[in-house]
Design a protein around this motif. Structure first.
Motif, mmCIF file in Angstrom:
data_model
loop_
_atom_site.group_PDB
_atom_site.id
_atom_site.type_symbol
_atom_site.label_atom_id
_atom_site.label_comp_id
_atom_site.label_asym_id
_atom_site.label_seq_id
_atom_site.Cartn_x
_atom_site.Cartn_y
_atom_site.Cartn_z
ATOM 1 N N GLY A 131 36.018 -7.526 -6.549
ATOM 2 C CA GLY A 131 34.759 -7.795 -7.331
ATOM 3 C C GLY A 131 33.767 -6.511 -8.345
ATOM 4 N N ASN A 173 30.057 -13.033 -4.055
ATOM 5 C CA ASN A 173 31.348 -12.943 -4.235
ATOM 6 C C ASN A 173 32.314 -12.902 -2.461
ATOM 7 O OD1 ASN A 173 31.764 -13.419 -6.239
ATOM 8 N ND2 ASN A 173 33.490 -11.635 -6.278
ATOM 9 N N PRO A 177 33.506 -18.609 -4.544
ATOM 10 C CA PRO A 177 34.265 -17.130 -4.194
ATOM 11 C C PRO A 177 35.248 -18.191 -2.950
ATOM 12 C CG PRO A 177 31.847 -16.891 -4.686
ATOM 13 C CD PRO A 177 32.042 -18.451 -4.203
#
Ligand code: FAD
Ligand code: SF4
Ligand code: SF4
Length: 453
Positions: free
Chosen positions: A186, A164, A142
């Motif tokens: 996400g 994330n 991420p």
């Protein structure tokens, strides 16, 4: 139906007002607060960890909080007719126009294209999304992307639990005030945690764009184990998807596509333990707390490659509408009616047959059995595709399958623990999961009886 914008107080003030700061856990931490149910969403790797009890999708009331959060985020609760896809202003087929498609993408690249347009139009200062490294294209990394060039590197699904929320630490602690408008991309468990602390982030604006999500492999080893079952050359796989034609399509780095009938997985019993425990406890397939969700399963099967196949989107509120408006030059939207296709057999008729092998796998009871010859597996895939649910009904069947399987898994686990631990499963379930269970009460009880052992 739009909520009132959160008061903008700026990051420093938000930090001071929040007052709750914890010590981030290291990423290689072995035990997290939600223990074996943890989806490694990254939240606990930030100083927001102090709020984990209220934010984590697997602690306390867990996903039951979706009911209240839907109201807060979208300004109203889910209605009867929104049981499966969540609060919505519209549900439409969508794809990126052929001439605007980016190189790296899962399907036609709707998510990546919207993210790029949000940056180009300066609606946001940064996009929090999932990149990967060149040598490990399936492993998530991420990032806070500041440029269109960076976002273009993040297309494609990294089919594995992904932290994330980790870059929120950079946003929250390091970036000062230079990122005021953020687009977060996400899946459901990550979005639930994010929404729970939204007011404490000190952002002027937060847009949330998400994908459907189910059955994520728990780590690289688990993903590799699955690919060995599904592919002749797992080492070159760069993506895969369970498609509406009842085949797993595996993309390879040399441009090849394998299409493997779901009935001809090699030694499927080896896939026990591939799916993360969190995903066996998840009731947010459609990512109910986004502003805009993108997926594929509601689109009738059109043949061909996934990178050319239409997708669909669920617009949940005015922010979702704005994302579509700002991206209209690169997107092609269809009509909702195109998704309304019925199959020849109802999903209720097929569900018991689909659920048993899945539950055998979940409980480690899948027995080794000879693989059917390839021609037979191909024929079965064709027959199921022809007979089975299609379009939105295919999507509903997928949601029914995951919901019932997870309800049985959780209830059986609870029954085993009950002697020492009085937990109420229903207190952790969102209303839509209970409603789906009530539609299949008899089947649910039969399965419970079979697997409680
Ligand atoms: P792209 O433009 O290629 O963008 C993909 C985006 O996904 C990227 O922005 C990236 O930031 C994000 N992403 C990638 N990996 C992860 C990850 N591990 N966690 C969080 N975000 C990630 N759709 C269905 O309809 N049915 C399903 O059963 C289904 N299962 C899914 C399971 C997983 C684990 C994931 C991540 C997605 C799933 N999807 C499912 C969504 C679907 O695969 C596509 O992501 C979606 O259609 C968007 O395609 P795209 O071409 O627009 O995406
Ligand atoms: Fe923390 Fe996320 Fe794991 Fe919950 S799921 S324990 S919030 S890392
Ligand atoms: Fe998170 Fe649910 Fe996806 Fe698993 S299936 S990664 S718990 S959203």
């Amino acid at each position: 139906s739009e909520r009132a914008p959160a008061e903008h107080i700026g990051r420093a003030q938000a930090r001071a007002r929040c007052g709750k700061k914890g010590k981030p856990m290291p990423v290689d931490q072995s035990v997290y607060p939600a223990k074996e149910l943890c989806s490694r969403c990254g939240f606990c790797n930030t100083s927001l960890i102090a709020q984990v009890q209220d934010a984590c999708a697997f602690l306390g009331a867990g996903m039951a909080r979706i009911d209240q959060l839907e109201h807060t985020v979208h300004g109203r609760p889910r209605q009867e007719e929104e049981l499966y896809f969540g609060v919505q202003d519209g549900l439409r087929p969508i794809q990126v126009a052929p001439e605007a498609r980016t190189g790296r993408r899962a399907w036609t690249g709707v998510v990546t294209s919207i993210a790029c347009e949000m940056l180009r139009s300066k609606a946001v200062d940064a996009v929090l999304c999932v990149s990967s490294t060149v040598d490990k294209p399936l492993e998530p990394k991420p990032i806070l992307a500041r440029s269109v060039e960076e976002v273009l590197q993040t297309g494609g699904v990294k089919p594995m639990l992904s932290p994330n929320l980790l870059p929120l630490e950079e946003l929250w602690q390091v970036r000062g005030e230079d990122i005021q408008r953020l687009l977060f991309i996400g899946v459901g468990c990550q979005v639930q945690a994010l929404r729970s602390v939204e007011a404490d982030l000190g952002l002027k604006e937060l847009y949330v764009l998400g994908t459907n999500c189910v059955d994520n492999p728990r780590n690289a080893e688990a993903l590799h184990r699955f690919l060995q079952s599904a592919s002749e050359t797992p080492e070159t796989a760069t993506g895969f998807e369970f498609m509406q034609d009842n085949r797993i399509h595996v993309k390879h780095s040399d441009g090849r596509y394998e299409r493997i009938p779901v009935f001809s997985l090699k030694e499927p019993q080896n896939c026990t333990g591939v799916i993360a425990k969190s995903c066996y406890s998840c009731f947010d397939y459609v990512n109910a707390l986004t502003d805009l969700t993108v997926g594929y399963m509601g689109v009738p099967w059109q043949g061909g490659r996934m990178t050319e196949h239409q997708q669909y989107c669920v617009v949940r509120n005015e922010r979702g509408q704005k994302m579509l408006r700002l991206s209209q030059s690169v997107l092609e939207l269809g009509q909702a009616e195109e998704l309304q296709v019925d199959g020849r057999l109802s999903r209720q008729q097929l569900l018991p047959e689909v659920l048993r092998p899945e539950l055998d796998l979940a409980f480690g009871q899948r027995k080794p059995r000879p693989e059917p010859p390839r021609w037979l597996a191909e024929l079965l895939s064709e027959v199921f595709t022809w007979l089975g649910p299609q379009g939105l009904d295919f999507a509903r069947a997928s949601i029914d399958r995951a919901t019932l399987r997870n309800l049985v898994c959780l209830e059986v686990d609870l029954l085993k623990k009950r002697a020492g631990q009085q937990m109420e499963l229903d207190a952790t379930l969102p209303k839509h999961a209970k409603k789906i269970r009530s539609q299949y009460q008899e089947l649910f009880e039969t399965l419970l009886e079979t697997y409680r052992g």
